[in-house]
Design an enzyme around this catalytic site. Structure first.
Site, short mmCIF file in Angstrom:
data_model
loop_
_atom_site.label_atom_id
_atom_site.label_comp_id
_atom_site.label_asym_id
_atom_site.label_seq_id
_atom_site.Cartn_x
_atom_site.Cartn_y
_atom_site.Cartn_z
CG ASP A 416 -1.89 1.09 1.33
OD1 ASP A 416 -1.67 2.12 0.65
OD2 ASP A 416 -2.89 0.94 2.06
CG HIS A 417 3.22 4.06 -3.10
ND1 HIS A 417 4.21 4.35 -2.20
CD2 HIS A 417 3.72 4.40 -4.31
CE1 HIS A 417 5.25 4.87 -2.83
NE2 HIS A 417 4.98 4.90 -4.12
NE ARG A 418 -4.12 3.87 1.38
CZ ARG A 418 -5.24 3.40 1.92
NH1 ARG A 418 -6.26 4.21 2.10
NH2 ARG A 418 -5.36 2.13 2.28
#
Ligand code: CAO
Length: 444
Positions: A416-418
């Site tokens: 998850d690039h968040r």
């Protein structure tokens, strides 16, 4: 016989408008204002309505023909309509002498058209006595505002509050038909249901009648399949995914594992690469704690878990299940091997308890026994990472002096690039490569 000819009315000066659709055939009953043909000029498309009610006895045009104002379109036998009107009431109708086929009507003979063709149509209909003697040509613009649609469809669109400009037509030359309107409304409703708080709406995939193209068999999906689909879509839509790939040299691991085959039999278990991968992930999660976290507080917080529970995707005849192996970091490889076997068997027998599929921090999805050299797994939100394992294969690797055969295991790490930056992802993958490449690192 009370045959009356309907001609092309004033069509706004269009010289040669092409007949793109003939809407009636001989024998059809038509009402006043019902479309007979559709004309298209270089400026607009318009429906030419009947000016009399009755039965079509002759269609005088064909598709592709070019027509100008005054050209004959069809001959309508108005007798039936007159008879019906006569029996109904009006003394007016008694004085009506239906005319025999009128001479070709010219613009000069035609009543003064209203400025707006729509007005002309309604004015003509309102002003005409029952059992009309002289056909009053009137064009209903089928392409007002650049949209091409018949009066019934326009009426329906008005009732539904749909702007026809937004509807794509599936009829000839993009004509909007009733089904297009219905599909537009269905789609708008489903988009409304899936609109996110941010206001974005996901365009629905149109439902297709596949039976049109060949035989089909429709089955109900299992509850598990539907649940998996919903979870996948939720994760896919919410999580900005990045997937990173690498190959791990597991030559030594495989030698070690195969050397333990007899010991495995003695223990009544089977040692696959999976327990080693679980163990390596547990160490990598401990060393890269962001991978062992989840977002909270609407994205303003990270929850770091002090435990390491890892989910393992199991392919079962009923669908995908993800039992969770608890405290992976505290278990031996043999314990993990036994648990993998037990959970996979119970998943396939549908004997898992719901609690055994909860609480995961990270997931491993292994297609190693099935095949393939890479795939991009979908993060199992609210987890932030997932490892996809493909099939190990012996490949030539350059050792600086020569090519040597090595067993390489393809890994794909989605995150998850968040939460996870590329650097975090790279470090996690590098940990796995080190740990699985040299099992001694696992005890460090
Ligand atoms: N490369 C090469 N061989 C592999 C391998 C790999 N990466 N992983 C497993 N194998 C071998 C095993 O060693 C075993 O062979 P041996 O008996 O000769 O050692 C054989 O393949 C079968 O292994 P397995 O599948 O029984 O056991 P596993 O521990 O590797 O995997 C499980 C267990 C439950 C993960 C697996 O059976 C499974 O269901 N995988 C599918 C997961 C899935 O569907 N993922 C997609 C989810 S998203 O749609």
């Amino acid at each position: 016989m009370s045959k009356q000819q309907v001609t092309v009315p004033d069509i706004g000066g269009a010289e040669g408008a092409e007949v793109i659709e003939v809407l009636v055939a001989v024998g059809d009953s038509v009402a006043v204002d019902q479309g007979l043909i559709v004309l298209e000029s270089d400026k607009a498309s318009m429906e030419i309505p009947s000016t009399v009610a009755g039965t079509v006895v002759e269609v005088l045009v064909a598709e592709g023909q070019e027509l100008a104002e005054g050209a004959p379109v069809a001959v309508i036998d108005a007798a039936a309509a007159v008879e019906q009107a006569a029996t109904e009431d009006s003394p007016e109708t008694e004085s009506v002498a239906p005319v025999e086929p009128p001479a070709k009507q010219t613009a000069a003979e035609a009543p003064e058209p209203a400025t707006q063709p729509n007005e002309a149509a309604s004015t003509a209909a309102a002003a005409a006595p029952r059992g009309i003697e002289t056909p009053v040509p009137a064009a209903t613009p089928a392409a007002a505002g650049g949209v091409y649609a018949g009066p019934a469809v326009r009426k329906l669109a008005r009732e539904l509050g749909v702007q026809l400009e937004q509807v794509s037509g599936s009829g000839p030359r993009g004509r909007v038909v009733k089904e297009d309107l219905q599909q537009f409304v269905r789609k708008a409703l489903s988009e409304g249901a899936s609109a996110t708080a941010g206001g974005g709406a996901i365009p629905a995939i149109p439902e297709i009648d596949f039976a049109k193209f060949g035989a089909v068999d429709v089955t109900e999906r299992s509850k598990l399949d539907k649940l998996t689909a919903a979870n996948m879509q939720r994760s896919w839509l919410n999580v900005p995914h990045v997937t990173q790939f690498d190959d791990v040299d597991i030559t030594a691991l495989e030698e070690f594992r195969k050397g333990l085959k007899a010991e495995g039999e003695r223990r009544g278990t089977r040692l696959t690469p999976m327990p080693f991968i679980l163990k390596a992930c547990a160490v990598a999660l401990r060393d890269n704690p962001k991978f062992n976290s989840s977002l909270a507080g609407q994205g303003s917080q990270l929850v770091y878990k002090q435990y390491i529970h890892i989910g393992m995707a199991v392919d079962t005849p009923a669908g995908l299940m993800v039992p969770v192996i608890r405290d992976v970091d505290r278990k031996t490889v043999w314990e993990l091997a036994a648990e993998v076997l037990d959970l996979a068997a119970r998943a396939r027998d549908r004997k898992l308890m719901p609690a055994e599929m909860q609480g995961g921090c990270f997931t491993i999805s292994s297609l190693g026994s099935i095949g393939g050299n890479g795939f991009t797994p979908i993060v199992n939100a609210p987890e932030v990472g997932i490892l996809g394992v493909s099939r190990a294969a012996i490949k030539p690797v350059w050792n600086g002096a020569e090519f040597v055969p090595r067993t390489l295991l393809p890994l794909a790490l989605s995150y998850d690039h968040r939460v996870i930056n590329g650097g975090d992802g790279g470090r996690f993958m590098a940990s796995l490569v080190t740990l699985l490449g040299d099992l001694r690192q696992l005890v460090m």
